[in-house]
Design an enzyme around this catalytic site. Sequence first.
Site, PDB file in Angstrom:
ATOM      1  NE  ARG A 103      -3.598   0.399   2.138  1.00  0.00           N
ATOM      2  CZ  ARG A 103      -4.969   0.253   2.569  1.00  0.00           C
ATOM      3  NH1 ARG A 103      -5.378   1.266   3.539  1.00  0.00           N
ATOM      4  NH2 ARG A 103      -5.926  -0.357   2.194  1.00  0.00           N
ATOM      5  CG  ASP A 228     -13.625   6.168  -0.263  1.00  0.00           C
ATOM      6  OD1 ASP A 228     -13.504   5.988   1.002  1.00  0.00           O
ATOM      7  OD2 ASP A 228     -12.502   6.237  -0.983  1.00  0.00           O
ATOM      8  NE  ARG A 296     -10.566  -5.816   1.203  1.00  0.00           N
ATOM      9  CZ  ARG A 296      -9.582  -4.673   1.480  1.00  0.00           C
ATOM     10  NH1 ARG A 296     -10.241  -3.649   1.832  1.00  0.00           N
ATOM     11  NH2 ARG A 296      -8.294  -4.833   1.048  1.00  0.00           N
TER      12      ARG A 296
END
Length: 310
Positions: A103, A228, A296
Amino acid sequence: MKRDLLTINNLAFEEIEDIFQRTILHKKALKEGNPIRSLTGKSLGLIFKKSSTRTRISFEVGMFQLGGHALILNFNEMHWNKCESIHDSGKVFSRYLDAIAIRTFEQKEIEDLAEHADIPVINALSDDHHPCQILTDIFTIREKFGNVGSLKVVYVGDGNNVAHSWMLGASKTGINLVVCTPENYGPNEKIIKMAEENLEAGENKPGSITINHDPMDAVREADVLYTDVWASMGQEDTADQRKKDFMPFQVNMDLLRASGKKPLVMHCLPAHRGEEITDEVIDGEQSIVFDQAENRLHVQKAILEFLIKG
Ligand code: CP
Ligand code: NVA
């Protein structure tokens, strides 16, 4: 040849479907208390240059349940970027690990790592893409509705990494996606083009991508409303201006009612309650955000298995 997951476009429609089928098996096996241990002895390296809760936990717990191991590589404690090149770090990771998830800010950094590493590289979020999230989101929608073809998903908010991966995901799976942003916060033109090319390639029955700037109009007949944060990680210094610009795009009860249907509500989390989404909506009966968060884990396991085992 090794496979990477840098954007959703690294996967063909049939491969996404395969990942979803394996996800169903992993989820069922775990619920029955008998997780599938298909990655025994395999190791995943994890690098986070931005914060993470769900992605980190789902990768670590996922590898554990698969019979493998995940290790956090604290970027500040590594030689990479200080006295070791991305080339050498990538080569060395490949001698110890079976895959690496990263990330970071720039998509290019992930692409460079993938170029030099001989093991699968997974984009765990960049400024431009969040492929693991959107695979989970489409899986979750599929789970709730039975299929995704011809559903209308309306993304309301910033034209960011999540919106971009949504455009690629929808254009591969036949979803009709509306991306509704303020005028100056639309998605990246290059990624719009990538999504349009996916639609033209027609891997699956055609979905559609529409860009809209009027939330009350965009949400009409929506099956799913998605939002979001207004200021993503790295954009904190523009948060005050964004709060003003995005307020008409808040997902609240008025917006839900404007759909004329009873859309399910999704958010990749973390949520800024009272900004992009109200408490009433995120805690309401149409919200599936925590099912989405749970998924997830199950989808991550299928992704890892697909990339590491082939
Ligand atoms: N949705 C998501 O990627 O969450 P984290 O930032 O907590 O990993
Ligand atoms: N757009 C958000 C997503 C977080 C999962 C960010 O990049 O901060």
